[in-house]
Design a protein around this motif. Sequence first.
Motif, PDB file in Angstrom:
ATOM      1  N   THR A  93       0.863  -1.178   0.000  1.00 21.70           N
ATOM      2  CA  THR A  93       0.000   0.000   0.000  1.00 21.70           C
ATOM      3  C   THR A  93       0.900   1.229   0.000  1.00 21.70           C
ATOM      4  O   THR A  93       1.881   1.276   0.749  1.00 21.70           O
ATOM      5  N   ILE A  94       0.603   2.205  -0.856  1.00 22.65           N
ATOM      6  CA  ILE A  94       1.400   3.434  -0.928  1.00 22.65           C
ATOM      7  C   ILE A  94       0.532   4.613  -0.496  1.00 22.65           C
ATOM      8  O   ILE A  94      -0.600   4.752  -0.965  1.00 22.65           O
ATOM      9  N   VAL A  95       1.065   5.464   0.382  1.00 21.09           N
ATOM     10  CA  VAL A  95       0.306   6.570   0.967  1.00 21.09           C
ATOM     11  C   VAL A  95       1.093   7.867   0.830  1.00 21.09           C
ATOM     12  O   VAL A  95       2.302   7.915   1.116  1.00 21.09           O
ATOM     13  N   SER A  96       0.422   8.920   0.373  1.00 27.81           N
ATOM     14  CA  SER A  96       1.048  10.243   0.342  1.00 27.81           C
ATOM     15  C   SER A  96       0.117  11.260   0.982  1.00 27.81           C
ATOM     16  O   SER A  96      -1.102  11.180   0.834  1.00 27.81           O
ATOM     17  N   VAL A  97       0.716  12.203   1.698  1.00 27.41           N
ATOM     18  CA  VAL A  97      -0.042  13.229   2.413  1.00 27.41           C
ATOM     19  C   VAL A  97       0.349  14.592   1.849  1.00 27.41           C
ATOM     20  O   VAL A  97       1.514  15.018   1.954  1.00 27.41           O
TER      21      VAL A  97
END
Length: 281
Positions: free
Chosen positions: A102-106
């Motif tokens: 899973t890849i997450v960016s904020v």
Amino acid sequence: MADQSVSQIFSAIADTAPAVRAALPGRRVEYGGENPSGESQLAADVYADSLFKDRLEQVDAVGTYFSEEEESAVAVGDGSLTVAIDPLDGSSNLKSNNALGTIVSVYDEPLPASGDSLIAAGYVLYGPITTMVVAHDGVVTESVLTDGNQEVVKDDLTLPSEPTIYGFGGRIPDWTPEFTEYAREIESEFKLRYGGSMVGDVNQVLTYGGIFSYPAVKSAPDGKLRTQFEAHPMAYIVEAAGGKSSDGTQSILDRTPTEVHERTPVHLGNDELIDRLESSL
């Protein structure tokens, strides 16, 4: 306040990841639809998207949720931050039971946005063990996730200075002559490690040093990987770990896409190898 918000977001990701992993065995089948990039969705893609969206909706700092599996943004609260997520990177690996993540960016701006708008990024790797890597304020940490617990195992993860591996995507006959020439040099120096999940492949580079590339190819001159959901966050992590990123001419973080599902060539790794690549291209 930003530190607290980032902590809450990735705590939510860590809390949700075990449920995503537990649901994988029964969701290896086709869902029957396509995501906005035209890729077939598995039931696991859609389920992971739903789980992360529901969980992040409970984080006060998050105002907008944007997923690779969805056409447009979803308003989930009154917060100022946008979370962009690839819920299940490499889901085609489910059939063969290989690594995925899973890849997450904020971002602190609405999408589409420049890499300069990132305030944090991370990924979860569903390998033999479940790990989470998070970059924030120039520091990269790695945690092991077990039974809802998050244990930090590296509090300042850095790219090894002596690279040993490479992983290049795309079909070799589809590579450009310039990239093919570069690849021939690299493969004579390093070991091949490529598994078809960006999370798994970049994690190998962070562990052993080297380079990951999914270049511009003849059939896809704009590249394959999505800027907002894959390229930006992974570039942010690698650069925070002391490496470099490139789209072939500049840092990926300097790219500002004109639409959310835009694609880009991606090259990530040790400085010297990225410099050599840019000179070759």
